[in-house]
Write an enzyme that holds these catalytic residues in place. Structure first.
Site, PDB file in Angstrom:
ATOM      1  N   PHE A  15       0.869  -1.181   0.000  1.00 29.26           N
ATOM      2  CA  PHE A  15       0.000   0.000   0.000  1.00 29.26           C
ATOM      3  C   PHE A  15       0.898   1.220   0.000  1.00 29.26           C
ATOM      4  CE2 PHE A  15      -2.048   3.247   2.718  1.00 29.26           C
ATOM      5  CZ  PHE A  15      -3.347   3.311   2.228  1.00 29.26           C
ATOM      6  N   PHE A  68       8.640   4.728   2.433  1.00 29.34           N
ATOM      7  CA  PHE A  68       8.305   3.898   3.599  1.00 29.34           C
ATOM      8  C   PHE A  68       7.225   2.869   3.269  1.00 29.34           C
ATOM      9  CE2 PHE A  68       9.295   7.989   6.172  1.00 29.34           C
ATOM     10  CZ  PHE A  68      10.651   7.774   6.038  1.00 29.34           C
ATOM     11  N   GLN A 116       8.994  -7.280  45.104  1.00 31.68           N
ATOM     12  CA  GLN A 116       7.712  -6.646  44.815  1.00 31.68           C
ATOM     13  C   GLN A 116       7.801  -5.729  43.596  1.00 31.68           C
ATOM     14  OE1 GLN A 116       5.857  -3.897  47.727  1.00 31.68           O
ATOM     15  NE2 GLN A 116       4.232  -5.423  47.815  1.00 31.68           N
ATOM     16  N   GLN A 168      14.121  -3.345  31.148  1.00 31.60           N
ATOM     17  CA  GLN A 168      14.559  -2.953  32.496  1.00 31.60           C
ATOM     18  C   GLN A 168      14.605  -4.172  33.426  1.00 31.60           C
ATOM     19  OE1 GLN A 168      15.567   0.098  32.902  1.00 31.60           O
ATOM     20  NE2 GLN A 168      16.134  -0.078  35.053  1.00 31.60           N
ATOM     21  N   GLY A 204      21.082  -5.634  32.365  1.00 30.32           N
ATOM     22  CA  GLY A 204      22.119  -5.595  31.329  1.00 30.32           C
ATOM     23  C   GLY A 204      21.895  -6.619  30.223  1.00 30.32           C
ATOM     24  N   GLU A 224       0.891   3.970   9.938  1.00 28.03           N
ATOM     25  CA  GLU A 224      -0.568   3.884   9.736  1.00 28.03           C
ATOM     26  C   GLU A 224      -1.295   4.902  10.627  1.00 28.03           C
ATOM     27  OE1 GLU A 224      -2.278   0.040   8.945  1.00 28.03           O
ATOM     28  OE2 GLU A 224      -0.317  -0.797   8.481  1.00 28.03           O
ATOM     29  N   THR A 253       0.135   8.349  13.114  1.00 23.12           N
ATOM     30  CA  THR A 253       0.856   8.503  14.387  1.00 23.12           C
ATOM     31  C   THR A 253      -0.135   8.542  15.551  1.00 23.12           C
ATOM     32  OG1 THR A 253       0.681  10.882  14.225  1.00 23.12           O
ATOM     33  CG2 THR A 253       2.684   9.890  13.300  1.00 23.12           C
ATOM     34  N   GLU A 283      -0.514  10.903  17.448  1.00 22.20           N
ATOM     35  CA  GLU A 283      -1.131  12.231  17.420  1.00 22.20           C
ATOM     36  C   GLU A 283      -2.317  12.254  16.457  1.00 22.20           C
ATOM     37  OE1 GLU A 283       2.138  11.513  17.246  1.00 22.20           O
ATOM     38  OE2 GLU A 283       2.642  12.201  19.262  1.00 22.20           O
TER      39      GLU A 283
END
Lengths: 379, 261
Positions: A122, A155, A278, A335, A339, A362, A364, A366
């Protein structure tokens, strides 16, 4: 729609088995080498996955929208690249032909696409027409029995492997968005070239390329829908595509959680597995809760589409929330791995890179907020 | 050609744990799956159907959730599913199981071929297929790594350690298949959709006209007294250094010393 029925559970189990056996083993390698996994596309075709929501009489599997998003999620859990190959092909290429194509176009293009004999792409985005998709510079001029297409697209997912492209171009610049038309292009047309894939942060094997059109002659019968309706076709197509991307984001998030749960249950620090702390428990609880919430938004949007109800805003909400969740969850997963998570020895760093683009392509995050607030009547 | 393929729902082997107190398998919360070798049997049945036409009936004995194994078989492409489920079937050993399966085969009738996985990963007896053939009084071929049907005969390769034995049997016959006979297909979306509408039957002892003295625990001369976990083997690594030829010799000597070669 809070619980899958038997049929959906069986579909999900089958997609999971396929993803674990056929897709997962390649995920690391194709990410590192940027190699488009064409063998997986063939296997998905054999399995009948390349036209899941397309009716059987049009060459698809006749699975409903929920079944389709389950497939995207299961693939994305183990390999986000493979999930977008399927989703771009299905939602962005098969769907608009099914919805807006003529009987001839369906027979010629949709049937082999849905059977997985051909791969779809597309092409809407241009260098200066991203979020503002109305700023199309590509042009298509009618000349006898064909249009002459000039311009470029960037893209474009699946581009280097695709056979069929949905391409948008201006047929009447004076008309603005109402001057945009959609076309079905075949690979190999004279003057139609495809660049090398972009070197991307994530989804590194999805063959994202630039398309260049240099006086490409497109037969008149390859106009998709009516002249001037291209923008509407693009927006309608992206509504459905967003549900696919949202399902992909949910899959990436769940995949990261699954990896993190395995890891924290065996990683020992301070004399105990880190799952006993925890912080680990609460972090994973947050990750799973957000992912479940995102999944329910995806199912809601998919069910609305299936039932023929308005779903533009529902798709936008699902994509907005699922994409943000995928980014949050994969970041937290890295996290928890510490490491090790930052190395390529574990898949969570790839998942974190893959997750980011779900907030971008497809539409953003926003754009999704614009759609949602517009639907709310906020002017 | 009518093929009956017998399948079993088994605990997912990755997930199985023994209860340290009772020594029994812990089944609560353990995922189930179609016995892997039965998937090979289903695949072989579907290949034979593709070649010769006909019907493939999947049959399973077990609690209601065993229907999941049958649905998987339907999703792979089998035509009909038969679940043999009754409290009177519970606790069956291989003799009682084979009696019940044979009753179902007789009730379905007109069968040409019975296919089984060589063994189930939970019980690991490899007896149910052969015993069912014996109950029905039909020829049996075990450990098949190929199955060909022609002119009312079935020809199979049998894997016997390092040898392959080629045998044939007159139909109707029962075959148990090895894992290397084929690669089972996935349940495809289109078949899963179709499977929802395919015939699924649940038969009780009464439906089968089975003598309940021969089924389940009552019909089982053998019983499991206790299940023990084999002692864990301690793994150890030995490194043979130096030139390749020296290392190879050292390795060969060590293997010979342990009577491994």
């Amino acid at each position: 729609m809070f619980k899958l029925d038997t049929e959906h559970l069986e579909l999900q189990a089958s997609f999971k088995e396929f993803a674990e056996n056929e897709v997962k083993p390649l995920a690391k390698e194709i990410d590192e080498t940027e190699r488009f996994p064409i063998e997986t596309v063939k296997k998905m075709a054999e399995m009948g996955m390349m036209g899941l929501p397309i009716p059987e009489e049009l060459g698809g599997a006749g699975v409903d929208q929920i079944g389709y998003v389950l497939a995207v999620e299961e693939l994305a859990k183990v390999c986000a690249t493979t999930s977008i190959i399927l989703s771009a092909h299905t939602s962005l290429c098969c769907w608009p032909i099914m919805k807006f194509g003529t009987e001839e176009q369906k027979a010629k293009y949709l049937a082999p696409l849905a059977a997985g004999e051909k791969l779809g792409a597309f092409a809407l985005t241009e260098p200066s027409a991203g979020t503002d998709a109305s700023m199309q510079k590509s042009t298509a001029v009618l000349d006898g029995d064909h249009y002459v297409l000039n311009g470029s697209k960037i893209f474009i997912t699946n581009a280097s492997a695709a056979d069929v492209f949905i391409v948008f171009a201006m047929t009447d610049k004076e008309q603005g968005t109402r001057g945009i038309s959609a076309f079905i292009l075949e690979r190999g047309l004279e003057g139609f070239s495809i660049s090398k894939p972009e070197n991307k942060m994530g989804l590194r094997a999805s063959a994202t390329c630039e398309l260049i059109f240099d006086n490409v002659k497109v037969p008149k019968e390859n106009l998709l829908g009516q002249e001037g309706k291209g923008f509407k076709i693009a927006m309608a197509t992206l509504d459905g595509g967003r549900i696919g991307v949202a399902a992909q984001a949910v899959g990436i998030a769940q995949g990261a959680i699954d990896e993190a749960v395995k890891y924290v249950n065996q990683r020992v620090q301070f004399g105990r597995t880190i799952s006993r702390f925890q912080n680990t428990q609460f972090t994973l609880a947050d990750m799973q809760t957000k992912t479940d919430a995102a999944r329910l938004l995806v199912w809601r949007a998919a069910a609305a589409e299936q039932n023929g109800e308005p779903y533009t805003h529902l798709a936008a909400m699902a994509k907005l929330y699922a994409a943000e969740t995928a980014s949050y969850v994969t970041n937290r997963a890295v996290q928890l791995f510490g490491g090790y998570g930052y190395t390529k020895d574990y898949p969570v760093e790839r998942m974190m890179r893959d997750a980011k683009v779900t907030e971008i392509y497809e539409g953003t995050s926003e754009v999704q907020k614009m759609v949602i607030s517009g639907w709310m009547g906020v002017k | 050609m009518k093929i009956l393929v017998f399948v079993k729902q088994v605990p997912d082997t990755d997930d199985v744990k023994l209860d340290p107190k009772t020594g029994n398998l812990r089944r609560e919360g353990v995922k189930s799956m179609l016995n892997p070798l039965d998937a090979n049997a289903v695949e072989e049945a579907l290949r034979l159907k593709a070649k010769h036409g006909g019907t493939v009936c999947a049959i399973s004995m077990g609690p209601p959730q065993s229907m999941d194994a049958l649905k998987k078989a339907l999703g792979m492409g089998c035509d009909e599913a038969y679940l043999l489920s009754d409290r009177a079937f519970g606790g069956a050993d291989t003799l009682a199981t084979s009696y019940t399966l044979a009753k179902a085969a007789e009730k379905i009738g007109d069968y040409d071929l019975l296919l089984f996985g060589k063994h189930a990963v939970d019980g690991d007896t490899a007896q149910t297929g052969p015993a069912t053939a014996a109950q029905l009084g039909i020829p049996q071929v075990t450990l098949a790594s190929s199955v060909e049907v022609e002119d009312g005969w079935v020809t199979c390769n049998r894997i016997l350690g390092t040898d392959v034995q080629r045998v044939r049997a007159k139909l109707p016959a029962a075959i148990t298949v090895c894992g290397d006979i084929n690669k089972p297909r996935y349940a495809t979306p289109i078949n899963i959709m179709k499977a929802q509408k395919k015939p699924k039957y649940t038969w009780t002892a009464a439906d089968l006209g089975a003598d309940t003295a021969c089924t389940g625990m009552k019909g089982s001369p053998s019983a499991t007294k206790r299940v023990v976990e084999p002692p864990k083997r301690e793994g150890k690594a030995v490194y043979f250094g130096g030139e390749a030829a020296d290392a190879a010799k050292a390795l060969a000597d060590a293997l010979e010393a342990d009577h491994l070669i």
